[in-house]
Design a protein around this motif. Structure first.
Motif, PDB file in Angstrom:
ATOM      1  N   ARG A 206      38.964   1.797  -5.747  1.00  0.00           N
ATOM      2  CA  ARG A 206      39.617   0.731  -4.977  1.00  0.00           C
ATOM      3  C   ARG A 206      38.650   0.149  -3.944  1.00  0.00           C
ATOM      4  O   ARG A 206      38.524  -1.064  -3.801  1.00  0.00           O
ATOM      5  CB  ARG A 206      40.883   1.246  -4.299  1.00  0.00           C
ATOM      6  CG  ARG A 206      41.680   0.145  -3.621  1.00  0.00           C
ATOM      7  CD  ARG A 206      43.044   0.620  -3.160  1.00  0.00           C
ATOM      8  NE  ARG A 206      43.883   1.153  -4.214  1.00  0.00           N
ATOM      9  CZ  ARG A 206      44.582   0.420  -5.088  1.00  0.00           C
ATOM     10  NH1 ARG A 206      44.539  -0.873  -5.031  1.00  0.00           N
ATOM     11  NH2 ARG A 206      45.318   1.004  -5.998  1.00  0.00           N
TER      12      ARG A 206
ATOM     13  N   GLY B 298      35.983  -1.879  -5.535  1.00  0.00           N
ATOM     14  CA  GLY B 298      36.516  -3.202  -5.843  1.00  0.00           C
ATOM     15  C   GLY B 298      36.477  -4.132  -4.644  1.00  0.00           C
ATOM     16  O   GLY B 298      36.128  -5.311  -4.757  1.00  0.00           O
ATOM     17  N   ARG B 299      36.837  -3.593  -3.479  1.00  0.00           N
ATOM     18  CA  ARG B 299      36.830  -4.419  -2.261  1.00  0.00           C
ATOM     19  C   ARG B 299      35.420  -4.867  -1.898  1.00  0.00           C
ATOM     20  O   ARG B 299      35.202  -6.034  -1.595  1.00  0.00           O
ATOM     21  CB  ARG B 299      37.453  -3.662  -1.092  1.00  0.00           C
ATOM     22  CG  ARG B 299      38.973  -3.644  -1.114  1.00  0.00           C
ATOM     23  CD  ARG B 299      39.560  -3.244   0.229  1.00  0.00           C
ATOM     24  NE  ARG B 299      39.116  -1.946   0.690  1.00  0.00           N
ATOM     25  CZ  ARG B 299      39.702  -0.786   0.412  1.00  0.00           C
ATOM     26  NH1 ARG B 299      40.791  -0.760  -0.337  1.00  0.00           N
ATOM     27  NH2 ARG B 299      39.225   0.352   0.885  1.00  0.00           N
TER      28      ARG B 299
ATOM     29  N   LYS C  85      34.090  -7.229  -4.600  1.00  0.00           N
ATOM     30  CA  LYS C  85      34.981  -8.374  -4.859  1.00  0.00           C
ATOM     31  C   LYS C  85      35.342  -8.485  -6.341  1.00  0.00           C
ATOM     32  O   LYS C  85      35.393  -9.565  -6.911  1.00  0.00           O
ATOM     33  CB  LYS C  85      34.374  -9.664  -4.322  1.00  0.00           C
ATOM     34  CG  LYS C  85      34.196  -9.623  -2.826  1.00  0.00           C
ATOM     35  CD  LYS C  85      33.657 -10.893  -2.286  1.00  0.00           C
ATOM     36  CE  LYS C  85      33.536 -10.731  -0.770  1.00  0.00           C
ATOM     37  NZ  LYS C  85      32.479 -11.490  -0.200  1.00  0.00           N
TER      38      LYS C  85
ATOM     39  N   SER D 264      38.411  -7.080  -8.977  1.00  0.00           N
ATOM     40  CA  SER D 264      39.770  -6.538  -8.874  1.00  0.00           C
ATOM     41  C   SER D 264      39.806  -5.060  -9.259  1.00  0.00           C
ATOM     42  O   SER D 264      39.058  -4.602 -10.132  1.00  0.00           O
ATOM     43  CB  SER D 264      40.739  -7.325  -9.749  1.00  0.00           C
ATOM     44  OG  SER D 264      40.545  -7.026 -11.110  1.00  0.00           O
ATOM     45  N   HIS D 265      40.683  -4.353  -8.576  1.00  0.00           N
ATOM     46  CA  HIS D 265      40.870  -2.924  -8.846  1.00  0.00           C
ATOM     47  C   HIS D 265      41.246  -2.698 -10.307  1.00  0.00           C
ATOM     48  O   HIS D 265      40.721  -1.789 -10.959  1.00  0.00           O
ATOM     49  CB  HIS D 265      41.947  -2.364  -7.907  1.00  0.00           C
ATOM     50  CG  HIS D 265      42.226  -0.923  -8.118  1.00  0.00           C
ATOM     51  ND1 HIS D 265      43.375  -0.490  -8.737  1.00  0.00           N
ATOM     52  CD2 HIS D 265      41.506   0.190  -7.829  1.00  0.00           C
ATOM     53  CE1 HIS D 265      43.351   0.832  -8.803  1.00  0.00           C
ATOM     54  NE2 HIS D 265      42.231   1.261  -8.257  1.00  0.00           N
ATOM     55  N   SER D 266      42.109  -3.535 -10.841  1.00  0.00           N
ATOM     56  CA  SER D 266      42.535  -3.350 -12.233  1.00  0.00           C
ATOM     57  C   SER D 266      41.372  -3.555 -13.205  1.00  0.00           C
ATOM     58  O   SER D 266      41.243  -2.817 -14.187  1.00  0.00           O
ATOM     59  CB  SER D 266      43.699  -4.280 -12.583  1.00  0.00           C
ATOM     60  OG  SER D 266      43.311  -5.630 -12.478  1.00  0.00           O
ATOM     61  N   SER D 267      40.497  -4.510 -12.930  1.00  0.00           N
ATOM     62  CA  SER D 267      39.328  -4.718 -13.795  1.00  0.00           C
ATOM     63  C   SER D 267      38.416  -3.498 -13.770  1.00  0.00           C
ATOM     64  O   SER D 267      37.941  -3.042 -14.816  1.00  0.00           O
ATOM     65  CB  SER D 267      38.535  -5.944 -13.357  1.00  0.00           C
ATOM     66  OG  SER D 267      39.235  -7.118 -13.643  1.00  0.00           O
TER      67      SER D 267
ATOM     68  N   HIS E  99      30.247  -9.548 -12.845  1.00  0.00           N
ATOM     69  CA  HIS E  99      30.623  -8.209 -12.368  1.00  0.00           C
ATOM     70  C   HIS E  99      29.389  -7.324 -12.191  1.00  0.00           C
ATOM     71  O   HIS E  99      29.303  -6.576 -11.216  1.00  0.00           O
ATOM     72  CB  HIS E  99      31.612  -7.547 -13.323  1.00  0.00           C
ATOM     73  CG  HIS E  99      32.977  -8.144 -13.262  1.00  0.00           C
ATOM     74  ND1 HIS E  99      33.973  -7.772 -14.130  1.00  0.00           N
ATOM     75  CD2 HIS E  99      33.527  -9.076 -12.455  1.00  0.00           C
ATOM     76  CE1 HIS E  99      35.073  -8.446 -13.854  1.00  0.00           C
ATOM     77  NE2 HIS E  99      34.816  -9.249 -12.842  1.00  0.00           N
TER      78      HIS E  99
END
Length: 75
Positions: free
Chosen positions: A19, A22-23, A26, A28-31, A47
């Protein structure tokens, strides 16, 4: 042969959660979760660039690895 995106290893090596990764990247957590769990067959170049910048990575082999079936079966 299998191409592995080493999200879990990167998070563990940097002592952060997926998580938080992801932050800071930048993404997404789901990706990231889908990549980490091999539920996604593709990774966007953007990415890779974001992960590299967020974690100060200069060698793409820290993010992506090619494993033989023999290596995968032994893990």
């Amino acid at each position: 042969m299998e191409i592995v995106i080493k999200i879990k290893e990167l998070a563990k090596k940097n002592n952060i959660s997926i998580r938080k990764l992801g932050r800071i990247s930048k993404i997404s957590h789901s990706s990231l979760c889908n990549l980490a769990n091999n539920k996604r067959q593709r990774i966007d170049f953007e990415h890779i660039k974001r992960l590299s910048a967020a974690l100060n990575i200069t060698d793409i082999r820290e993010i992506i690895e090619i494993r033989s079936n023999d290596e995968q079966n032994s893990k």
